[in-house]
Design a protein around this motif. Structure first.
Motif, PDB file in Angstrom:
ATOM      1  N   ASN A  89     -36.413  -5.181 -85.462  1.00  0.00           N
ATOM      2  CA  ASN A  89     -37.494  -5.487 -86.201  1.00  0.00           C
ATOM      3  C   ASN A  89     -38.667  -4.639 -86.357  1.00  0.00           C
ATOM      4  OD1 ASN A  89     -38.079  -6.485 -83.807  1.00  0.00           O
ATOM      5  ND2 ASN A  89     -38.142  -8.752 -84.563  1.00  0.00           N
ATOM      6  N   ALA A  90     -38.666  -4.135 -84.960  1.00  0.00           N
ATOM      7  CA  ALA A  90     -39.961  -3.264 -84.704  1.00  0.00           C
ATOM      8  C   ALA A  90     -39.748  -1.712 -85.677  1.00  0.00           C
ATOM      9  CB  ALA A  90     -39.936  -2.723 -83.246  1.00  0.00           C
ATOM     10  N   ASN A  91     -38.529  -1.090 -85.885  1.00  0.00           N
ATOM     11  CA  ASN A  91     -38.125  -0.378 -86.789  1.00  0.00           C
ATOM     12  C   ASN A  91     -38.570  -0.601 -87.992  1.00  0.00           C
ATOM     13  OD1 ASN A  91     -36.891   0.506 -84.137  1.00  0.00           O
ATOM     14  ND2 ASN A  91     -35.596   1.959 -85.418  1.00  0.00           N
ATOM     15  N   GLN A  92     -38.199  -1.571 -88.517  1.00  0.00           N
ATOM     16  CA  GLN A  92     -38.441  -2.175 -89.953  1.00  0.00           C
ATOM     17  C   GLN A  92     -39.739  -2.275 -90.506  1.00  0.00           C
ATOM     18  OE1 GLN A  92     -35.846  -1.898 -91.997  1.00  0.00           O
ATOM     19  NE2 GLN A  92     -34.473  -1.526 -90.205  1.00  0.00           N
ATOM     20  N   LYS A  93     -40.442  -2.723 -89.386  1.00  0.00           N
ATOM     21  CA  LYS A  93     -41.962  -2.823 -89.574  1.00  0.00           C
ATOM     22  C   LYS A  93     -42.444  -1.381 -90.036  1.00  0.00           C
ATOM     23  CE  LYS A  93     -43.602  -5.973 -86.588  1.00  0.00           C
ATOM     24  NZ  LYS A  93     -44.340  -6.211 -85.419  1.00  0.00           N
ATOM     25  N   VAL A  94     -42.076  -0.573 -89.204  1.00  0.00           N
ATOM     26  CA  VAL A  94     -42.690   0.825 -89.367  1.00  0.00           C
ATOM     27  C   VAL A  94     -42.263   1.335 -90.826  1.00  0.00           C
ATOM     28  CG1 VAL A  94     -42.445   3.322 -88.515  1.00  0.00           C
ATOM     29  CG2 VAL A  94     -42.797   1.338 -86.925  1.00  0.00           C
ATOM     30  N   TYR A  95     -41.025   1.195 -91.181  1.00  0.00           N
ATOM     31  CA  TYR A  95     -40.575   1.761 -92.445  1.00  0.00           C
ATOM     32  C   TYR A  95     -41.387   0.897 -93.686  1.00  0.00           C
ATOM     33  CZ  TYR A  95     -36.523   3.799 -90.480  1.00  0.00           C
ATOM     34  OH  TYR A  95     -35.796   4.764 -89.682  1.00  0.00           O
ATOM     35  N   GLY A  96     -41.672  -0.517 -93.316  1.00  0.00           N
ATOM     36  CA  GLY A  96     -42.357  -1.280 -94.374  1.00  0.00           C
ATOM     37  C   GLY A  96     -44.067  -0.571 -94.568  1.00  0.00           C
ATOM     38  N   ARG A  97     -44.437  -0.299 -93.031  1.00  0.00           N
ATOM     39  CA  ARG A  97     -45.951   0.200 -93.470  1.00  0.00           C
ATOM     40  C   ARG A  97     -45.845   1.649 -93.992  1.00  0.00           C
ATOM     41  NH1 ARG A  97     -48.645  -3.118 -88.921  1.00  0.00           N
ATOM     42  NH2 ARG A  97     -50.204  -1.537 -88.855  1.00  0.00           N
ATOM     43  N   LEU A  98     -44.704   2.336 -93.861  1.00  0.00           N
ATOM     44  CA  LEU A  98     -44.928   3.806 -94.284  1.00  0.00           C
ATOM     45  C   LEU A  98     -44.977   3.664 -95.767  1.00  0.00           C
ATOM     46  CD1 LEU A  98     -42.361   5.794 -92.120  1.00  0.00           C
ATOM     47  CD2 LEU A  98     -44.836   6.073 -92.372  1.00  0.00           C
ATOM     48  N   LEU A 101     -48.616   3.261 -96.401  1.00  0.00           N
ATOM     49  CA  LEU A 101     -49.353   4.761 -96.161  1.00  0.00           C
ATOM     50  C   LEU A 101     -49.319   5.851 -97.340  1.00  0.00           C
ATOM     51  CD1 LEU A 101     -49.091   5.446 -92.254  1.00  0.00           C
ATOM     52  CD2 LEU A 101     -50.839   4.259 -93.502  1.00  0.00           C
ATOM     53  N   ASN A 102     -47.930   5.507 -98.046  1.00  0.00           N
ATOM     54  CA  ASN A 102     -47.843   6.378 -98.928  1.00  0.00           C
ATOM     55  C   ASN A 102     -48.520   6.262-100.029  1.00  0.00           C
ATOM     56  OD1 ASN A 102     -46.580   8.585-100.538  1.00  0.00           O
ATOM     57  ND2 ASN A 102     -44.657   7.329-101.024  1.00  0.00           N
ATOM     58  N   ASN A 103     -49.099   5.103-100.503  1.00  0.00           N
ATOM     59  CA  ASN A 103     -49.931   4.848-101.408  1.00  0.00           C
ATOM     60  C   ASN A 103     -51.402   5.147-100.918  1.00  0.00           C
ATOM     61  OD1 ASN A 103     -48.164   3.645-103.366  1.00  0.00           O
ATOM     62  ND2 ASN A 103     -48.281   1.638-102.384  1.00  0.00           N
ATOM     63  N   LEU A 104     -51.924   5.198 -99.831  1.00  0.00           N
ATOM     64  CA  LEU A 104     -53.105   5.428 -99.421  1.00  0.00           C
ATOM     65  C   LEU A 104     -53.167   6.897 -99.418  1.00  0.00           C
ATOM     66  CD1 LEU A 104     -53.636   3.300 -96.146  1.00  0.00           C
ATOM     67  CD2 LEU A 104     -54.734   3.073 -98.402  1.00  0.00           C
ATOM     68  N   LYS A 105     -52.039   7.874 -99.192  1.00  0.00           N
ATOM     69  CA  LYS A 105     -52.260   8.972 -99.294  1.00  0.00           C
ATOM     70  C   LYS A 105     -52.332   9.703-100.577  1.00  0.00           C
ATOM     71  CE  LYS A 105     -50.482  13.232 -96.972  1.00  0.00           C
ATOM     72  NZ  LYS A 105     -49.741  13.598 -95.754  1.00  0.00           N
ATOM     73  N   VAL A 113     -50.533  11.703 -91.773  1.00  0.00           N
ATOM     74  CA  VAL A 113     -49.755  10.757 -91.350  1.00  0.00           C
ATOM     75  C   VAL A 113     -48.890  11.260 -90.234  1.00  0.00           C
ATOM     76  CG1 VAL A 113     -48.046   8.898 -91.826  1.00  0.00           C
ATOM     77  CG2 VAL A 113     -49.895   9.395 -93.627  1.00  0.00           C
ATOM     78  N   ALA A 114     -49.181  10.518 -88.993  1.00  0.00           N
ATOM     79  CA  ALA A 114     -48.334  11.230 -87.746  1.00  0.00           C
ATOM     80  C   ALA A 114     -47.512  10.127 -87.237  1.00  0.00           C
ATOM     81  CB  ALA A 114     -49.193  11.685 -86.583  1.00  0.00           C
ATOM     82  N   LEU A 115     -46.276  10.391 -86.717  1.00  0.00           N
ATOM     83  CA  LEU A 115     -45.571   9.235 -86.077  1.00  0.00           C
ATOM     84  C   LEU A 115     -44.847   9.816 -84.710  1.00  0.00           C
ATOM     85  CD1 LEU A 115     -43.028   8.550 -89.008  1.00  0.00           C
ATOM     86  CD2 LEU A 115     -45.021   7.064 -88.584  1.00  0.00           C
ATOM     87  N   PHE A 135     -43.982  12.824 -97.115  1.00  0.00           N
ATOM     88  CA  PHE A 135     -45.238  12.764 -96.937  1.00  0.00           C
ATOM     89  C   PHE A 135     -45.742  12.640 -95.449  1.00  0.00           C
ATOM     90  CE2 PHE A 135     -44.434   8.296 -97.559  1.00  0.00           C
ATOM     91  CZ  PHE A 135     -45.055   7.785 -96.437  1.00  0.00           C
ATOM     92  N   VAL A 136     -44.921  12.571 -94.451  1.00  0.00           N
ATOM     93  CA  VAL A 136     -45.267  12.372 -93.135  1.00  0.00           C
ATOM     94  C   VAL A 136     -45.720  13.500 -92.717  1.00  0.00           C
ATOM     95  CG1 VAL A 136     -44.332  11.979 -90.896  1.00  0.00           C
ATOM     96  CG2 VAL A 136     -43.910  10.142 -92.761  1.00  0.00           C
TER      97      VAL A 136
END
Ligand code: SAM
Ligand code: SF4
Length: 477
Positions: A89-98, A101-105, A113-115, A135-136
């Motif tokens: 679920n930690a991974n899924q949260k990151v994909y969701g938030r990316l 971030l794409n919209n913000l970018k 954007v850094a990971l 876009f990362v």
């Protein structure tokens, strides 16, 4: 080798090399500030454990030296996600938030954007990001966080995605800038990585083999922190009990703990995490005889069934765990115990689960982190047959949580009516004129007090237990 490495003026030794890149990246950031007519902001989001929280303090230290101003907002000029991959679920949260971030970018194309962190150590994750999230700007792992300024400089020069993932740590880089979240308390890494290979766990694969820092480096860091106003430290490692085994001059965690206890300005010492199989009599004695060591021990159980523990490769039995708890409580009767428990490990039967409930009832933990087993690719447990039905897992999880919470509410109030030392940590969010502090055993207390007391240890009468926290009043500071 890239262009940057071909330049002969660049120091090859660390930390000098990174200090050089902090300077170089800083020049570029100042140029960008000139163009925008304002300071650049950076937002770090941390997922996962205390190890990641400490890494984020180091990352922020570097970014602030480069010239960024910290921001809580994800529409910052640079957003860095320090990721966790212990459960899916930690991974899924990151994909969701990316996606967000794409919209913000799109609105701010200059945004970076850094990971970094554990998730980035998995090749299939990096492949997915390259394909689906182009876009990362910057991807790095767990072993090279000290290189942030160098990687950022490279990204600003090359203007395309920079990826730098190491399979293993080459070196432990000391003495880079750190920006602490709290002025009065701090985590201190004493070791990195893990050699235990619990069969469900991905940490050894993404954090690498166990490496201990030299005691002189640890003690020097703690003295620096103490001189800077820190009164409480948390010694951090995946299994602190095996600290020092791979040092040139081996030493035990108990010996380190006693040495830390001699640093005068440090008033409280915590540590995390202790593997039950390695918790020695020497350590119990060191805890007992070092009053600054907090009366709290996190002792992950994972399962109460000896059969499941064996499948998990935990290397202790239910009986050995319970005997250890007895020895600890005999030596330090007032100690608070907390734990981690996984429900639904492959092959877990109702009988196995009943053994877990039995340990919970016998030990009576102050609190427990309860997790639903999450299948992690590449771990031995992922290939095991008899994955447990989700309906059974959910039912067991709910029963375990109820039991843990009921016991917790009963045991957490045991100090009501006594006077205890409390570290005042923050202004109480809910009541004006109140502070929130922490007892030696990690429980929270709310009491009337003024902001100037934050960071000091005060005596508080624990007037009323509210189950998981106390309401109190100060006796004197
Ligand atoms: N090194 C520490 C230890 O051994 O206790 C903890 C490391 S891990 C980041 C924290 C907790 O996550 C573990 O104690 C375990 O309960 C839980 N955990 C690890 N892998 C898991 C998995 N695959 N599914 C569910 N929980 C997991
Ligand atoms: Fe994972 Fe086990 Fe190592 Fe903890 S001790 S990090 S649970 S492998």
């Amino acid at each position: 080798m890239n262009q940057i490495d071909n330049n002969n003026n660049i120091p090859t030794q660390e930390p000098q090399r990174q200090l050089y890149f902090i300077e170089k990246a800083g020049e570029l950031v100042r140029q960008m500030e000139g163009q925008k007519g304002r300071r650049l902001t950076a937002c770090i989001q941390t997922f996962g454990c205390q190890m990641n929280a400490r890494d984020s303090e180091k990352l922020l230290g570097i970014l602030e030296q480069v010239g960024f101003v910290e921001s809580e907002r994800e529409d910052a000029d640079l957003v860095l996600y320090n990721t966790c991959t212990v459960r899916d679920n930690a991974n899924q949260k990151v994909y969701g938030r990316l996606g967000y971030l794409n919209n913000l970018k799109k609105k701010n194309p200059d945004m970076l954007v850094a990971l970094c962190g554990c998730m980035m150590q998995e090749p299939e994750v990096v492949a997915k990001i390259k394909k689906s999230y182009p876009f990362v700007d910057l991807i790095f792992g767990t072993h090279n966080i000290f290189k942030l300024a160098e990687l950022l400089y490279e990204r600003l020069q090359r203007k395309k995605m920079v990826i730098d993932i190491w399979d293993a740590a080459e070196t432990i880089v000391e003495e880079l800038p750190v920006e602490r979240k709290y002025p009065f308390k701090s985590g201190v890494n004493i070791m990195f990585g893990c050699n235990n290979f619990c069969s469900y766990c991905i940490v050894p694969y993404v954090r690498g083999r166990e490496r201990s820092r030299r005691p002189e480096d640890i003690l020097a860091e703690i003295r620096r922190l103490a001189a800077d106003g820190v009164v409480e430290i948390m010694l951090l490692g995946q299994n602190v009990n095996s600290y020092g085994k791979n040092l040139e001059q081996p030493m035990t965690f108990a010996q380190l703990l006693r040495q830390v206890g001699e640093i005068e300005e440090i008033k409280r010492i915590r540590f995390m995490t202790s593997h039950p199989k390695d918790l020695s009599e020497e350590l119990i004695q060191a805890m007992k005889e070092t009053p600054k060591v907090c009366r709290h021990l996190h002792l992950p159980l994972q399962s109460g069934s000896t059969r499941i523990l064996q499948e998990m490769n935990r290397r202790y039995t239910k009986e050995q765990y319970l005997a250890l708890v007895d020895r600890i409580r005999q030596a330090i009767p007032e100690i608070s115990l907390t734990t981690d428990i996984i429900v639904g490990f492959p092959g877990e039967t109702e009988e196995d689960f009943a053994e877990t409930m039995d340990v919970v009832r016998q030990v009576r933990y102050d609190s427990a982190f309860t997790f639903i087993y999450s299948k992690r690719t590449g771990t031995p447990a992922a290939a095991m047959e008899h994955q447990v039905l989700q309906s059974a897992v959910k039912d067991r999880f709910a029963r375990l949580l109820r039991e843990v919470q009921t016991i917790s509410a009963e045991v957490c109030g045991r100090d009501a009516g006594t006077v205890q030392k409390v570290l005042a940590e923050s202004v109480d969010d809910h009541q004006e004129g109140f502070l929130t502090g922490r007892l030696d055993n990690n429980l929270i207390v709310h009491f009337p007090g003024t902001v100037d007391l934050i960071g000091s240890i005060v005596e508080v009468n624990l007037a009323e237990s509210k189950g998981f926290y106390y309401m109190g009043s100060m006796i004197r500071s």
